[in-house]
Design an enzyme around this catalytic site. Sequence first.
Site, PDB file in Angstrom:
ATOM      1  N   GLY A   1       6.270  42.741 -39.385  1.00  0.00           N
ATOM      2  CA  GLY A   1       7.695  42.598 -39.103  1.00  0.00           C
ATOM      3  C   GLY A   1       7.995  42.089 -37.706  1.00  0.00           C
ATOM      4  O   GLY A   1       8.998  42.500 -37.101  1.00  0.00           O
ATOM      5  N   LYS A   2       7.161  41.206 -37.207  1.00  0.00           N
ATOM      6  CA  LYS A   2       7.374  40.667 -35.844  1.00  0.00           C
ATOM      7  C   LYS A   2       8.668  39.863 -35.773  1.00  0.00           C
ATOM      8  O   LYS A   2       9.443  40.013 -34.831  1.00  0.00           O
ATOM      9  CB  LYS A   2       6.208  39.746 -35.437  1.00  0.00           C
ATOM     10  CG  LYS A   2       4.916  40.448 -35.179  1.00  0.00           C
ATOM     11  CD  LYS A   2       3.853  39.494 -34.686  1.00  0.00           C
ATOM     12  CE  LYS A   2       3.470  38.460 -35.717  1.00  0.00           C
ATOM     13  NZ  LYS A   2       2.807  39.016 -36.901  1.00  0.00           N
TER      14      LYS A   2
ATOM     15  N   GLU B   1      -0.247  52.383 -40.150  1.00  0.00           N
ATOM     16  CA  GLU B   1      -1.473  52.316 -40.942  1.00  0.00           C
ATOM     17  C   GLU B   1      -2.657  52.159 -39.999  1.00  0.00           C
ATOM     18  O   GLU B   1      -2.500  51.715 -38.864  1.00  0.00           O
ATOM     19  CB  GLU B   1      -1.438  51.121 -41.905  1.00  0.00           C
ATOM     20  CG  GLU B   1      -0.564  51.368 -43.105  1.00  0.00           C
ATOM     21  CD  GLU B   1      -0.499  50.180 -44.046  1.00  0.00           C
ATOM     22  OE1 GLU B   1      -1.399  49.322 -43.965  1.00  0.00           O
ATOM     23  OE2 GLU B   1       0.450  50.114 -44.832  1.00  0.00           O
TER      24      GLU B   1
ATOM     25  N   ASP C   1       4.908  30.987 -33.416  1.00  0.00           N
ATOM     26  CA  ASP C   1       4.019  31.118 -34.576  1.00  0.00           C
ATOM     27  C   ASP C   1       4.020  29.793 -35.337  1.00  0.00           C
ATOM     28  O   ASP C   1       5.085  29.291 -35.686  1.00  0.00           O
ATOM     29  CB  ASP C   1       4.566  32.245 -35.471  1.00  0.00           C
ATOM     30  CG  ASP C   1       3.606  32.622 -36.581  1.00  0.00           C
ATOM     31  OD1 ASP C   1       2.681  31.836 -36.844  1.00  0.00           O
ATOM     32  OD2 ASP C   1       3.794  33.689 -37.173  1.00  0.00           O
TER      33      ASP C   1
ATOM     34  N   LYS D   1       0.123  42.590 -35.381  1.00  0.00           N
ATOM     35  CA  LYS D   1      -0.688  42.102 -36.507  1.00  0.00           C
ATOM     36  C   LYS D   1       0.198  41.326 -37.489  1.00  0.00           C
ATOM     37  O   LYS D   1       1.418  41.502 -37.486  1.00  0.00           O
ATOM     38  CB  LYS D   1      -1.286  43.326 -37.201  1.00  0.00           C
ATOM     39  CG  LYS D   1      -2.505  43.059 -38.045  1.00  0.00           C
ATOM     40  CD  LYS D   1      -3.014  44.397 -38.573  1.00  0.00           C
ATOM     41  CE  LYS D   1      -4.341  44.227 -39.279  1.00  0.00           C
ATOM     42  NZ  LYS D   1      -4.309  43.354 -40.430  1.00  0.00           N
TER      43      LYS D   1
ATOM     44  N   THR E   1      11.360  39.921 -37.746  1.00  0.00           N
ATOM     45  CA  THR E   1      12.539  40.780 -37.880  1.00  0.00           C
ATOM     46  C   THR E   1      12.789  41.524 -36.566  1.00  0.00           C
ATOM     47  O   THR E   1      13.931  41.610 -36.100  1.00  0.00           O
ATOM     48  CB  THR E   1      12.319  41.789 -39.032  1.00  0.00           C
ATOM     49  OG1 THR E   1      11.962  41.065 -40.194  1.00  0.00           O
ATOM     50  CG2 THR E   1      13.557  42.604 -39.292  1.00  0.00           C
TER      51      THR E   1
ATOM     52  N   ASN F   1       7.325  49.835 -37.828  1.00  0.00           N
ATOM     53  CA  ASN F   1       8.180  49.386 -38.928  1.00  0.00           C
ATOM     54  C   ASN F   1       7.782  49.990 -40.264  1.00  0.00           C
ATOM     55  O   ASN F   1       6.716  50.567 -40.405  1.00  0.00           O
ATOM     56  CB  ASN F   1       8.089  47.855 -39.029  1.00  0.00           C
ATOM     57  CG  ASN F   1       9.098  47.167 -38.134  1.00  0.00           C
ATOM     58  OD1 ASN F   1      10.185  47.689 -37.883  1.00  0.00           O
ATOM     59  ND2 ASN F   1       8.751  45.989 -37.652  1.00  0.00           N
TER      60      ASN F   1
END
Lengths: 315, 349
Positions: free
Chosen positions: B30-31, B240, B57, B26, B33, B267
């Site tokens: 943190g994709k 979450e 991206d 999503k 990183t 993360n």
Amino acid sequence: MSETTESEKRRLLRERRQQKFGNGQASSRLAKITGQSDKSFLSTESPLDSRNSSPSPEWSGSAASTGSPTNNQDSTKQMDELLAQLAQKGPKKPTTAPTATPEPTRNPELDLFAQLAKMQQETSSTPGNGTPDTPDIFAQLMKSVQMDQQAQQSAEKAFAGVGGPPIDAAVLEAHNASVNKLKSYTILIKWVFFILPYIYYVTHTSREIFQLNSMNHLTQPANFFTVFTTFEIVTLSVYYQLLLSAEKSHKINTLNSNSKVMKLLSMVPPGLIPISNLTGKVSQALQYWDVISMYLTDLAFAILLIGIFQYYHAI
Amino acid sequence: MDLTVEANLHDLITSTTHKWVFVGGKGGVGKTTSSCSIAIQMALSQPTKQFLLISTDPAHNLSDAFGEKFGKDARKVTGMDNLSCMEIDPSAALKDMNDMAVAQNGSGDGLGDLLQGGALADITGSIPGIDEALSFMEVMKHIKKQEEGEGEKYDTVIFDTAPTGHTLRFLQLPQTLSQLLEKFGEIAGRFGPMLNSFTGGAQNMDIMGKLNELKSNVEKIKQQFTDPDLTTFVCVCISEFLSLYETERLIQELVSYDMDVNSIIVNQLLFADDDPEVQSRRSIARWKMQKKYLDQIDELYEDFHVVKMPLCAGEIRGLKNLKMFSKFLDTGYDPKTDYDVIYELEEQD
């Protein structure tokens, strides 16, 4: 641990993971997550379960070729059934895949597109897209090709009349002649028997030519447009009624499809112009244009006559 | 055989077979990183091999993550000999296409004049899905280059992908393209000679030949993407509700594409129990919430490598910080002993 054992472990773990997503468990996993929140509106329908419940030949084929246990479960079951049938009835060459039972009129060319459209719908409901997803370039291309075929069919239908057989050229010619005749008579009657005398009286210096007061009222210049427009509405309605009855009697529908614009429009690939039911809208616009053009022609004729008669009355 | 799964990415980092590693999830989890960290760790653990990190991206972050500018051509990360980065820029790629078309058509004619103003780039740039299509073309170009022995040879390509929806479309492309090309092949087989005559004998475009070449390349990619020894997908999430839900959906989609997915990076965890400095009411409440979803992650993904990464005090930017942070992907993060690193990162910036 040796390399072989490592890869074996990886394979076993992979199978164990895939098993957990099979047998309809994928949806229950999602339900478990959404159950954590009191007010969740997220869908618990899994993309895996929805594909398994409505398998398409292409997906099953793909899964079989790559050896996915999840997607292979159905095909394994089908294979078992097939083998059982073969054992009972002896050798028999299966002509179709057990999952795919094509309808007699099914077009194989359209199968792929239908499937791709379905895939596209599934993609648009994927996570990460807060808003409805925009179709990608390839899906649009395929949609366009699919719609092209439909449009071609509907265009053929339109040219041939609604649901009717192909029209004979001679019948069409006869019909066109009668339509032209109707148009000519309408114009003649309108111009000679109404517009010409009416304009004569409107432009006449002495308007007390009628014995009745009400008739004098009609020839007042201030009432010209009311009278003229009312007359036009009545005559155009009569004209269209006669035209429709002529089309009905000849079993030809040229009102929608005989214009050059409609012919050109049928060549535009659907989807290129982002307006729904473009053909219908253009056809309706053309009919309105036909009415307006007749009205404008009559008005132009009336203005011309006004000029001539005023000059005539003046001398 | 012991089938327990380690809570780190050591297997992937030391893997000698993987050619394609996708990192996705999503937005905002943190994709970038994570993908930088994986690339760095792989490059560090296998110094003799070459690694390429590609951002697919459209909103690129690689340059900011490393603190140096990367472009559409692969460039080595300063301080690392075996790791290169590139950001696929759809507008630049489209401009190249436009320039190529202008060069072919020349100016003076109507089409050439129209294209001079970058019309092709403007039109095609607004087509939905063009980013994914261009990323895919880049992959194909890369494979072709590898086969022909042109340019730098990369042993593993790591993809820093766009948020989930885009990535799924990208991964669906081989399947869709393959079917589309099959149909085109049939049509071109019937009308190929006629099309060739339309496109001009001087240019002598062999449409069938080009279609077949494209089809075989797409098939190759499709096979490689579904081979678990060659390709894997690393999911990134935060602890979450929405992120967990989307991760599960993503994994299910990937399973349906026959793609291997065995690792999840969680993360931004607070680990408030073991950190004496994170004891505010807000942090404790948040950690409680994170633990609730962590428990569920542990339950749902017991056969996955679930790596739990801490929320750092500072931004994880620059090679030095990334190296420090990324080692936890290899060894796993122990909140009791490693929490100092969280604050060390801040000091270095």
